[in-house]
Design a protein around this motif. Structure first.
Motif, mmCIF file in Angstrom:
data_model
loop_
_atom_site.group_PDB
_atom_site.id
_atom_site.type_symbol
_atom_site.label_atom_id
_atom_site.label_comp_id
_atom_site.label_asym_id
_atom_site.label_seq_id
_atom_site.Cartn_x
_atom_site.Cartn_y
_atom_site.Cartn_z
ATOM 1 N N PHE A 31 0.717 -1.074 0.053
ATOM 2 C CA PHE A 31 -0.032 -0.020 -0.060
ATOM 3 C C PHE A 31 1.030 1.352 0.037
ATOM 4 N N PHE A 32 1.863 1.354 0.872
ATOM 5 C CA PHE A 32 2.730 2.430 0.838
ATOM 6 C C PHE A 32 3.744 2.636 -0.182
ATOM 7 N N ASN A 33 4.121 1.521 -0.963
ATOM 8 C CA ASN A 33 4.706 1.770 -2.028
ATOM 9 C C ASN A 33 4.088 2.289 -3.191
ATOM 10 N N ARG A 34 2.711 1.698 -3.272
ATOM 11 C CA ARG A 34 1.868 2.485 -4.193
ATOM 12 C C ARG A 34 1.575 3.640 -4.051
ATOM 13 N N TYR A 35 1.328 4.254 -2.802
ATOM 14 C CA TYR A 35 0.669 5.325 -2.197
ATOM 15 C C TYR A 35 1.493 5.930 -1.182
ATOM 16 N N PRO A 36 2.886 6.217 -1.387
ATOM 17 C CA PRO A 36 3.683 6.946 -0.575
ATOM 18 C C PRO A 36 3.176 8.129 0.420
ATOM 19 N N SER A 37 2.361 8.990 -0.197
ATOM 20 C CA SER A 37 1.730 9.942 0.435
ATOM 21 C C SER A 37 0.864 9.728 1.634
ATOM 22 N N ASN A 38 0.481 8.280 1.439
ATOM 23 C CA ASN A 38 -0.656 7.956 2.596
ATOM 24 C C ASN A 38 0.194 7.703 3.680
ATOM 25 N N LEU A 39 1.627 7.420 3.823
ATOM 26 C CA LEU A 39 2.210 7.187 4.775
ATOM 27 C C LEU A 39 1.987 8.440 5.978
ATOM 28 N N GLU A 40 1.866 9.653 5.361
ATOM 29 C CA GLU A 40 2.128 10.859 6.199
ATOM 30 C C GLU A 40 0.755 10.739 7.097
ATOM 31 N N LYS A 41 -0.108 9.707 7.061
ATOM 32 C CA LYS A 41 -1.478 9.830 7.622
ATOM 33 C C LYS A 41 -1.403 8.802 8.739
#
Length: 150
Positions: A31-41
């Motif tokens: 998930f985070f490799n595909r959507y790294p900006s979501n890690l900020e959440k």
């Protein structure tokens, strides 16, 4: 989902649930490799992607993901299973509203990673797709495209 689908899901689920934290970590890492900006959440946003699989906060969250799926799968085939699954995933959606996880993020990762984690063939993936589609309906009743509450 029919009884054959339930049986397939329960049988193939034995693979990832046998190593729940590692399986959850694989799902989240993808998930985070595909959507790294979501890690900020997430609370472990300060951890580099490469270090996530060994981070205790990350692994705790990964374990919770598998527990939610396990609760859902254990409910399958029981009286009131769809209602129970509805309760489980409505709570997940509600808890994720502050993180604003988009519908696209949910859509793209869950089935793909479960297919790999469970070593699913095409027929088995179709059974899982029925469960995941049901879960999406529940989640998407609670959030809009951007992950905000409806």
């Amino acid at each position: 989902m029919n009884s054959d689908d339930v049986q397939i899901i329960k049988k193939t689920w034995e693979i990832p649930v046998s190593t729940p934290t590692d399986s959850g970590a694989t799902i989240l890492t993808t998930f985070f490799n595909r959507y790294p900006s979501n890690l900020e959440k997430f609370s472990f946003r300060d951890v580099p992607l490469a270090e996530l699989p060994t981070n205790s906060r990350f692994r705790a969250h990964a374990s919770r993901i598998i527990r939610v799926f396990d609760e859902s799968i254990q409910a399958l085939g029981q009286d009131g299973d769809l209602e129970k699954i509805g309760e489980i995933w409505t709570k997940v959606a509600t808890n994720h509203i502050p993180r604003k996880i988009s519908k696209e993020s949910y859509n793209e990762v869950i089935l793909e990673v479960l297919t790999a984690a469970c070593s699913l063939n095409e027929s088995q993936a179709q059974s899982w797709a029925k469960l995941v589609d049901h879960v999406y309906v529940i989640i998407f009743k609670a959030i809009n495209d951007d992950g905000d509450a409806i």
